[in-house]
Structures are given as structure tokens and as C-alpha cells.
Scaffold this motif. Sequence first.
Motif, PDB file in Angstrom:
ATOM      1  N   TYR A 114      51.774  -5.543  57.245  1.00 55.18           N
ATOM      2  CA  TYR A 114      51.521  -5.239  55.837  1.00 55.18           C
ATOM      3  C   TYR A 114      50.294  -4.340  55.703  1.00 55.18           C
ATOM      4  O   TYR A 114      50.296  -3.368  54.946  1.00 55.18           O
ATOM      5  N   GLY A 115      49.247  -4.652  56.458  1.00 52.21           N
ATOM      6  CA  GLY A 115      48.042  -3.819  56.434  1.00 52.21           C
ATOM      7  C   GLY A 115      48.322  -2.395  56.863  1.00 52.21           C
ATOM      8  O   GLY A 115      47.848  -1.437  56.240  1.00 52.21           O
ATOM      9  N   LYS A 116      49.112  -2.221  57.910  1.00 51.19           N
ATOM     10  CA  LYS A 116      49.435  -0.871  58.395  1.00 51.19           C
ATOM     11  C   LYS A 116      50.264  -0.090  57.381  1.00 51.19           C
ATOM     12  O   LYS A 116      50.017   1.090  57.140  1.00 51.19           O
ATOM     13  N   ILE A 117      51.236  -0.751  56.792  1.00 51.39           N
ATOM     14  CA  ILE A 117      52.094  -0.078  55.811  1.00 51.39           C
ATOM     15  C   ILE A 117      51.284   0.328  54.584  1.00 51.39           C
ATOM     16  O   ILE A 117      51.406   1.450  54.087  1.00 51.39           O
ATOM     17  N   LEU A 118      50.446  -0.575  54.101  1.00 52.40           N
ATOM     18  CA  LEU A 118      49.647  -0.252  52.918  1.00 52.40           C
ATOM     19  C   LEU A 118      48.629   0.835  53.241  1.00 52.40           C
ATOM     20  O   LEU A 118      48.384   1.724  52.427  1.00 52.40           O
ATOM     21  N   LYS A 119      48.056   0.787  54.430  1.00 54.74           N
ATOM     22  CA  LYS A 119      47.094   1.819  54.831  1.00 54.74           C
ATOM     23  C   LYS A 119      47.762   3.193  54.871  1.00 54.74           C
ATOM     24  O   LYS A 119      47.168   4.194  54.450  1.00 54.74           O
ATOM     25  N   ALA A 120      48.996   3.260  55.344  1.00 50.82           N
ATOM     26  CA  ALA A 120      49.721   4.529  55.355  1.00 50.82           C
ATOM     27  C   ALA A 120      49.953   5.028  53.927  1.00 50.82           C
ATOM     28  O   ALA A 120      49.805   6.224  53.637  1.00 50.82           O
ATOM     29  N   GLN A 121      50.289   4.129  53.030  1.00 54.14           N
ATOM     30  CA  GLN A 121      50.505   4.485  51.629  1.00 54.14           C
ATOM     31  C   GLN A 121      49.198   5.003  51.009  1.00 54.14           C
ATOM     32  O   GLN A 121      49.201   6.009  50.287  1.00 54.14           O
ATOM     33  N   ILE A 122      48.099   4.348  51.327  1.00 56.37           N
ATOM     34  CA  ILE A 122      46.794   4.767  50.814  1.00 56.37           C
ATOM     35  C   ILE A 122      46.446   6.155  51.342  1.00 56.37           C
ATOM     36  O   ILE A 122      45.965   7.016  50.605  1.00 56.37           O
ATOM     37  N   ALA A 169      56.674   7.685  47.587  1.00 60.36           N
ATOM     38  CA  ALA A 169      57.797   6.841  47.150  1.00 60.36           C
ATOM     39  C   ALA A 169      58.393   6.082  48.337  1.00 60.36           C
ATOM     40  O   ALA A 169      58.692   4.884  48.230  1.00 60.36           O
ATOM     41  N   ARG A 170      58.545   6.755  49.477  1.00 64.89           N
ATOM     42  CA  ARG A 170      59.066   6.078  50.680  1.00 64.89           C
ATOM     43  C   ARG A 170      58.108   4.981  51.142  1.00 64.89           C
ATOM     44  O   ARG A 170      58.518   3.878  51.490  1.00 64.89           O
ATOM     45  N   ALA A 171      56.818   5.299  51.134  1.00 70.72           N
ATOM     46  CA  ALA A 171      55.813   4.323  51.577  1.00 70.72           C
ATOM     47  C   ALA A 171      55.811   3.100  50.657  1.00 70.72           C
ATOM     48  O   ALA A 171      55.694   1.963  51.125  1.00 70.72           O
ATOM     49  N   GLU A 172      55.961   3.325  49.352  1.00 73.48           N
ATOM     50  CA  GLU A 172      55.994   2.193  48.416  1.00 73.48           C
ATOM     51  C   GLU A 172      57.229   1.338  48.649  1.00 73.48           C
ATOM     52  O   GLU A 172      57.165   0.110  48.569  1.00 73.48           O
ATOM     53  N   SER A 173      58.346   1.960  48.975  1.00 74.09           N
ATOM     54  CA  SER A 173      59.560   1.191  49.272  1.00 74.09           C
ATOM     55  C   SER A 173      59.355   0.318  50.510  1.00 74.09           C
ATOM     56  O   SER A 173      59.764  -0.851  50.525  1.00 74.09           O
ATOM     57  N   GLU A 174      58.730   0.868  51.539  1.00 75.12           N
ATOM     58  CA  GLU A 174      58.442   0.087  52.748  1.00 75.12           C
ATOM     59  C   GLU A 174      57.496  -1.071  52.431  1.00 75.12           C
ATOM     60  O   GLU A 174      57.689  -2.194  52.893  1.00 75.12           O
ATOM     61  N   ARG A 175      56.463  -0.782  51.638  1.00 76.57           N
ATOM     62  CA  ARG A 175      55.502  -1.819  51.278  1.00 76.57           C
ATOM     63  C   ARG A 175      56.177  -2.939  50.489  1.00 76.57           C
ATOM     64  O   ARG A 175      55.965  -4.116  50.750  1.00 76.57           O
ATOM     65  N   ALA A 176      57.017  -2.561  49.536  1.00 75.64           N
ATOM     66  CA  ALA A 176      57.708  -3.563  48.715  1.00 75.64           C
ATOM     67  C   ALA A 176      58.626  -4.435  49.563  1.00 75.64           C
ATOM     68  O   ALA A 176      58.739  -5.640  49.327  1.00 75.64           O
ATOM     69  N   THR A 177      59.263  -3.848  50.563  1.00 75.65           N
ATOM     70  CA  THR A 177      60.129  -4.619  51.459  1.00 75.65           C
ATOM     71  C   THR A 177      59.304  -5.596  52.296  1.00 75.65           C
ATOM     72  O   THR A 177      59.653  -6.766  52.421  1.00 75.65           O
ATOM     73  N   GLU A 178      58.195  -5.128  52.830  1.00 75.15           N
ATOM     74  CA  GLU A 178      57.331  -5.986  53.658  1.00 75.15           C
ATOM     75  C   GLU A 178      56.670  -7.078  52.812  1.00 75.15           C
ATOM     76  O   GLU A 178      56.343  -8.146  53.315  1.00 75.15           O
ATOM     77  N   TRP A 179      56.512  -6.812  51.531  1.00 76.68           N
ATOM     78  CA  TRP A 179      55.899  -7.784  50.624  1.00 76.68           C
ATOM     79  C   TRP A 179      56.669  -9.098  50.614  1.00 76.68           C
ATOM     80  O   TRP A 179      56.083 -10.173  50.510  1.00 76.68           O
ATOM     81  N   GLU A 180      57.972  -9.030  50.738  1.00 76.33           N
ATOM     82  CA  GLU A 180      58.782 -10.251  50.734  1.00 76.33           C
ATOM     83  C   GLU A 180      58.421 -11.155  51.911  1.00 76.33           C
ATOM     84  O   GLU A 180      58.355 -12.377  51.771  1.00 76.33           O
TER      85      GLU A 180
END
Length: 191
Positions: free
Chosen positions: A51-59, A88-99
Motif C-alpha cells: 500500500y505504501g509503495k502504490i500510494l508513493k507512486a501516486q504521490i 487515474a491508473r495509480a488511483e485505481s491500483e490504490r483503491a484495489t489495494e485498499w480493500e
Amino acid sequence: MTFWDQLPALVGVVVGSVGSYTAASLTERSRWRRGRAERWDDRRFQIYASYGKILKAQIRIAQRLGATRNFEGVTDPLEIEDGLAELARAESERATEWESMLLVGDAATVEAARSWHEECWNLELYARGLRSDAAGWVRAEERLSHARDRFYLCARKDLGIAGPPPPSGNWPRAWQHAEPDGATDPGTSAP
């Protein structure tokens, strides 16, 4: 020998058998619980790190878009159209990992993760051109940095990682502030 003469030996065998069975059951149950806890600790670690890696990429995408919009402290501009698609792609990945985060995270870590991604969304308002004040950008990065620190503090506590947390990554960093003559370091970039 009568039955009554053999009764103490028979009782001893029964008590010994029950005791042995009880001890083996308790030992096996304890071993199973310990193994399950270790598996879940490992899984939580993987999910928190992912989750940290995905959010960091989005940031980072938002920061690169911020560079394109001439906000200070970030470099490596990204074309707006390309950046918005990546965001938009990064947010989709983050939202999926959020679950997964919701499934295995403890309450404090989930709350901290939620605050972190909400601060990311705030930074994205600047990256998307919906906000434009430079001071607001800096405040958004500062709040984002504090939210990140809190997430890792909570995650480390949940995982039972001993010792103090790593030093804060307070952003923007001190070396990024203006020089006394008003010039800034041209080599500044986000972590």
C-alpha cells in the motif's frame, strides 16, 4: 488379584492418558495459533508495504504534475495529459489495494492510511489544476508528509516492530528552502 486391587493402577493409566492427551492438545493448539499469527503478521507486512509503495507512486505522479504547473520543490515535469492518465491508473491500483488494507489492518493503521491517501487527494487537486496557490501546495506536501509518518508509525506498532520509528521525512526538506539571497537549489526533487 481382585478388581479392587487393580483399581489404583487402572486409575493411574486413565489419568495419565487424559493428562497426556490434554497436554498434547494444548501444545498443538498453541503451535497452530502461533503459526497462524506469524502468517498473518507476514501478510499484514506485505499489504502495508504494498500500500505504501502504490500510494508513493501516486504521490510522485502528482508531484511531477505539480512540477509541470511550476510548483516549487519538485522536478521532472510530466505532460498534463499523460500525467492525468497515469494518475487515474495509480488511483485505481490504490483503491484495489485498499480493500486488502481494510481486511487485515488494525483500526489505527487503517485510519492513518485513510488520512494519508486523503492528503494525497488534496495534493492531486493542485496537480490537476483545481488549486493553484503556491503556499497551499507547500502546506499540502507538509500535511502529506505528516500523514505518511503517522501511517508508518501505526503500521510498525501493529507489526510489533520494536524501537523508535525512523526519522520523519518532513517535506519539503530543509535543504529545499530558499537560500539567504533568495535563490533556491536547482537540484531539488521529491523523495
